[in-house]
Design a protein around this motif. Structure first.
Motif, PDB file in Angstrom:
ATOM      1  N   PHE A 101       0.832  -1.204   0.000  1.00  0.00           N
ATOM      2  CA  PHE A 101       0.000   0.000   0.000  1.00  0.00           C
ATOM      3  C   PHE A 101       0.865   1.252   0.000  1.00  0.00           C
ATOM      4  N   LEU A 102       1.872   1.283   0.850  1.00  0.00           N
ATOM      5  CA  LEU A 102       2.747   2.456   0.918  1.00  0.00           C
ATOM      6  C   LEU A 102       3.512   2.656  -0.386  1.00  0.00           C
ATOM      7  N   LEU A 103       3.939   1.570  -1.011  1.00  0.00           N
ATOM      8  CA  LEU A 103       4.624   1.667  -2.290  1.00  0.00           C
ATOM      9  C   LEU A 103       3.692   2.216  -3.357  1.00  0.00           C
ATOM     10  N   LEU A 104       2.454   1.731  -3.400  1.00  0.00           N
ATOM     11  CA  LEU A 104       1.490   2.222  -4.378  1.00  0.00           C
ATOM     12  C   LEU A 104       1.179   3.701  -4.174  1.00  0.00           C
ATOM     13  N   VAL A 105       1.038   4.108  -2.932  1.00  0.00           N
ATOM     14  CA  VAL A 105       0.763   5.521  -2.642  1.00  0.00           C
ATOM     15  C   VAL A 105       1.963   6.386  -3.030  1.00  0.00           C
ATOM     16  N   LEU A 108       3.902  10.106  -9.545  1.00  0.00           N
ATOM     17  CA  LEU A 108       3.301  10.294 -10.867  1.00  0.00           C
ATOM     18  C   LEU A 108       2.427  11.537 -10.902  1.00  0.00           C
ATOM     19  N   GLY A 109       1.709  11.782  -9.819  1.00  0.00           N
ATOM     20  CA  GLY A 109       0.869  12.968  -9.758  1.00  0.00           C
ATOM     21  C   GLY A 109       1.673  14.248  -9.803  1.00  0.00           C
ATOM     22  N   ILE A 117      -3.049   8.773 -14.269  1.00  0.00           N
ATOM     23  CA  ILE A 117      -2.588   7.450 -13.856  1.00  0.00           C
ATOM     24  C   ILE A 117      -2.297   7.435 -12.359  1.00  0.00           C
ATOM     25  N   GLY A 118      -1.700   8.501 -11.845  1.00  0.00           N
ATOM     26  CA  GLY A 118      -1.410   8.602 -10.413  1.00  0.00           C
ATOM     27  C   GLY A 118      -2.679   8.605  -9.582  1.00  0.00           C
TER      28      GLY A 118
END
Length: 56
Positions: free
Chosen positions: A4-8, A14-15, A30-31
């Motif tokens: 989860f932390l990696l995805l965030v 990306l954002g 995408i972010g």
């Protein structure tokens, strides 16, 4: 939790890149999508764990 932390972290990176760099607005989208997927992942995983634990 590490996933989860990696995805965030990736979603935030990306954002930021998508909002700062001209012509890379798709990275912002995408972010945002990745952040929503990460939140959904935590909600689904949390609901599964709550159901297994017996009430005291």
């Amino acid at each position: 939790m590490a996933l989860f932390l990696l995805l965030v972290l990736v979603a935030v990176a990306l954002g930021i890149i998508g909002s700062v760099a001209k012509g890379l607005g798709y990275l912002l989208l995408i972010g945002i999508a990745l952040f929503v997927v990460a939140l959904a992942f935590v909600v689904v995983r949390g609901s599964r764990r709550a159901g297994r634990r017996p009430l005291r």
